[in-house]
Motif scaffolding. Structure first.
Motif, PDB file in Angstrom:
ATOM      1  N   PHE A 171       8.129 -11.908  -6.118  1.00  0.00           N
ATOM      2  CA  PHE A 171       7.602 -10.976  -4.963  1.00  0.00           C
ATOM      3  C   PHE A 171       6.437 -10.556  -5.035  1.00  0.00           C
ATOM      4  CE2 PHE A 171      12.167 -10.527  -5.536  1.00  0.00           C
ATOM      5  CZ  PHE A 171      12.700 -10.941  -4.345  1.00  0.00           C
ATOM      6  N   SER A 172       5.456 -10.469  -3.752  1.00  0.00           N
ATOM      7  CA  SER A 172       4.301  -9.791  -3.756  1.00  0.00           C
ATOM      8  C   SER A 172       4.253  -9.091  -2.418  1.00  0.00           C
ATOM      9  CB  SER A 172       3.203 -10.786  -4.059  1.00  0.00           C
ATOM     10  OG  SER A 172       3.449 -11.670  -2.990  1.00  0.00           O
ATOM     11  N   LEU A 173       3.377  -8.143  -2.378  1.00  0.00           N
ATOM     12  CA  LEU A 173       2.966  -7.465  -1.280  1.00  0.00           C
ATOM     13  C   LEU A 173       2.156  -8.227  -0.169  1.00  0.00           C
ATOM     14  CD1 LEU A 173       2.316  -3.958  -2.624  1.00  0.00           C
ATOM     15  CD2 LEU A 173       4.339  -4.596  -1.576  1.00  0.00           C
ATOM     16  N   ASP A 174       2.413  -8.246   1.067  1.00  0.00           N
ATOM     17  CA  ASP A 174       1.850  -8.532   2.030  1.00  0.00           C
ATOM     18  C   ASP A 174       1.137  -7.678   2.898  1.00  0.00           C
ATOM     19  OD1 ASP A 174       0.985 -10.116   4.260  1.00  0.00           O
ATOM     20  OD2 ASP A 174       2.839 -10.658   5.273  1.00  0.00           O
ATOM     21  N   ASP A 175      -0.210  -7.602   2.640  1.00  0.00           N
ATOM     22  CA  ASP A 175      -0.976  -6.479   3.329  1.00  0.00           C
ATOM     23  C   ASP A 175      -1.607  -6.945   4.687  1.00  0.00           C
ATOM     24  OD1 ASP A 175      -0.931  -5.200   1.089  1.00  0.00           O
ATOM     25  OD2 ASP A 175      -2.441  -5.951  -0.038  1.00  0.00           O
ATOM     26  N   SER A 176      -1.140  -8.017   5.322  1.00  0.00           N
ATOM     27  CA  SER A 176      -1.673  -8.449   6.583  1.00  0.00           C
ATOM     28  C   SER A 176      -1.080  -7.377   7.581  1.00  0.00           C
ATOM     29  CB  SER A 176      -1.230  -9.785   6.950  1.00  0.00           C
ATOM     30  OG  SER A 176       0.138  -9.806   7.181  1.00  0.00           O
ATOM     31  N   VAL A 177      -0.289  -6.616   7.435  1.00  0.00           N
ATOM     32  CA  VAL A 177       0.285  -5.626   8.318  1.00  0.00           C
ATOM     33  C   VAL A 177      -0.695  -4.524   8.387  1.00  0.00           C
ATOM     34  CG1 VAL A 177       2.090  -3.975   9.266  1.00  0.00           C
ATOM     35  CG2 VAL A 177       2.605  -6.558   8.824  1.00  0.00           C
ATOM     36  N   ASP A 178      -1.280  -3.903   7.201  1.00  0.00           N
ATOM     37  CA  ASP A 178      -1.991  -3.079   7.024  1.00  0.00           C
ATOM     38  C   ASP A 178      -3.499  -3.228   7.565  1.00  0.00           C
ATOM     39  OD1 ASP A 178      -0.023  -1.384   5.686  1.00  0.00           O
ATOM     40  OD2 ASP A 178      -0.717  -2.256   3.686  1.00  0.00           O
TER      41      ASP A 178
ATOM     42  N   VAL B  87       6.351  -9.647   0.920  1.00  0.00           N
ATOM     43  CA  VAL B  87       7.190  -8.548   1.720  1.00  0.00           C
ATOM     44  C   VAL B  87       6.218  -7.377   2.203  1.00  0.00           C
ATOM     45  CG1 VAL B  87       9.369  -8.785   0.369  1.00  0.00           C
ATOM     46  CG2 VAL B  87       7.268  -7.146  -0.469  1.00  0.00           C
ATOM     47  N   SER B  88       6.499  -6.990   3.343  1.00  0.00           N
ATOM     48  CA  SER B  88       5.704  -5.796   4.128  1.00  0.00           C
ATOM     49  C   SER B  88       6.494  -4.582   3.822  1.00  0.00           C
ATOM     50  CB  SER B  88       5.463  -6.279   5.454  1.00  0.00           C
ATOM     51  OG  SER B  88       4.794  -5.129   5.958  1.00  0.00           O
ATOM     52  N   VAL B  89       5.939  -3.434   3.420  1.00  0.00           N
ATOM     53  CA  VAL B  89       6.499  -2.278   3.267  1.00  0.00           C
ATOM     54  C   VAL B  89       5.703  -1.139   4.053  1.00  0.00           C
ATOM     55  CG1 VAL B  89       7.133  -0.682   1.451  1.00  0.00           C
ATOM     56  CG2 VAL B  89       7.079  -2.882   0.719  1.00  0.00           C
ATOM     57  N   ILE B  90       6.457  -0.478   4.794  1.00  0.00           N
ATOM     58  CA  ILE B  90       5.851   0.524   5.488  1.00  0.00           C
ATOM     59  C   ILE B  90       5.638   1.961   4.723  1.00  0.00           C
ATOM     60  CG2 ILE B  90       6.146   2.374   7.436  1.00  0.00           C
ATOM     61  CD1 ILE B  90       7.245  -0.306   8.803  1.00  0.00           C
ATOM     62  N   GLY B  91       4.377   2.478   4.377  1.00  0.00           N
ATOM     63  CA  GLY B  91       4.565   3.749   3.816  1.00  0.00           C
ATOM     64  C   GLY B  91       3.103   3.683   2.696  1.00  0.00           C
ATOM     65  N   GLU B  92       2.891   4.739   1.947  1.00  0.00           N
ATOM     66  CA  GLU B  92       1.863   4.880   1.131  1.00  0.00           C
ATOM     67  C   GLU B  92       1.937   3.895   0.230  1.00  0.00           C
ATOM     68  OE1 GLU B  92      -0.480   7.124   1.669  1.00  0.00           O
ATOM     69  OE2 GLU B  92       0.566   7.811   3.495  1.00  0.00           O
ATOM     70  N   PHE B  93       0.748   3.860  -0.931  1.00  0.00           N
ATOM     71  CA  PHE B  93       0.453   2.726  -1.727  1.00  0.00           C
ATOM     72  C   PHE B  93       1.674   2.881  -2.875  1.00  0.00           C
ATOM     73  CE2 PHE B  93      -1.157   1.543  -6.068  1.00  0.00           C
ATOM     74  CZ  PHE B  93      -1.542   0.268  -5.607  1.00  0.00           C
ATOM     75  N   ASN B  94       2.081   4.279  -3.338  1.00  0.00           N
ATOM     76  CA  ASN B  94       3.073   4.497  -4.426  1.00  0.00           C
ATOM     77  C   ASN B  94       4.431   3.934  -3.931  1.00  0.00           C
ATOM     78  OD1 ASN B  94       3.328   6.446  -2.525  1.00  0.00           O
ATOM     79  ND2 ASN B  94       3.656   8.011  -4.153  1.00  0.00           N
ATOM     80  N   GLN B  95       4.776   4.113  -2.526  1.00  0.00           N
ATOM     81  CA  GLN B  95       6.116   3.445  -1.995  1.00  0.00           C
ATOM     82  C   GLN B  95       5.856   1.964  -2.200  1.00  0.00           C
ATOM     83  OE1 GLN B  95       5.496   5.483   1.751  1.00  0.00           O
ATOM     84  NE2 GLN B  95       7.453   6.715   1.233  1.00  0.00           N
ATOM     85  N   LYS B  96       4.829   1.327  -1.734  1.00  0.00           N
ATOM     86  CA  LYS B  96       4.866  -0.014  -1.803  1.00  0.00           C
ATOM     87  C   LYS B  96       5.066  -0.453  -3.205  1.00  0.00           C
ATOM     88  CE  LYS B  96       2.010  -0.432   2.261  1.00  0.00           C
ATOM     89  NZ  LYS B  96       0.548  -0.907   2.597  1.00  0.00           N
TER      90      LYS B  96
END
Length: 129
Positions: A93-100, A52-61
């Motif tokens: 679930f895991s974070l997708d950092d590719s957008v960053d 999943v990709s999340v827009i925002g700061e690290f704590n929001q992610k």
């Protein structure tokens, strides 16, 4: 070969249903700004790794990821209602950092472009326009 196609088809279906469920059914405000970017289904169709990709700061992610993990059982049940599969797959679930990474590269390229624009003479700038 046939098994891979089945995995791909199931993955596409799960990704579509996950997106719908997260945006329309899950009421947790922590997961409001996430996008399912990639789904990888295991060969036995029992496990699904969800990026999943999340827009925002690290704590929001991190909060979004925690919200998704806490709602994983509910989401799994909703998917089993939508899709007819022998097993209801376990969601990981895991974070997708590719957008960053893409945004960082884009920013660096813009900086390089701005530096190049500043080093040209006014006549060269007129030619580029």
């Amino acid at each position: 070969m046939i098994e891979n196609r089945r995995q791909d088809r199931v993955g596409a279906l799960v990704q579509r249903e996950l997106s719908e469920i997260i945006h329309r059914v899950v009421k947790d405000p922590r997961v409001a700004f996430c996008t399912v970017t990639h789904v990888d289904v295991s060969a036995d169709l029992k496990y699904v790794d969800v990026k999943v990709s999340v827009i925002g700061e690290f704590n929001q992610k991190e909060e979004t990821l925690a919200g998704l993990k806490s709602a994983a059982g509910f989401i799994r049940r909703e998917i089993s209602r939508c899709l007819v599969l022998r097993y209801s797959p376990e969601l990981r679930f895991s974070l997708d950092d590719s957008v960053d990474h893409l945004m960082k590269i884009d920013g660096l390229l813009k900086e390089i472009g701005d530096e190049d624009d500043g080093s040209q003479s006014p006549a060269e700038n007129d030619l580029l326009k």
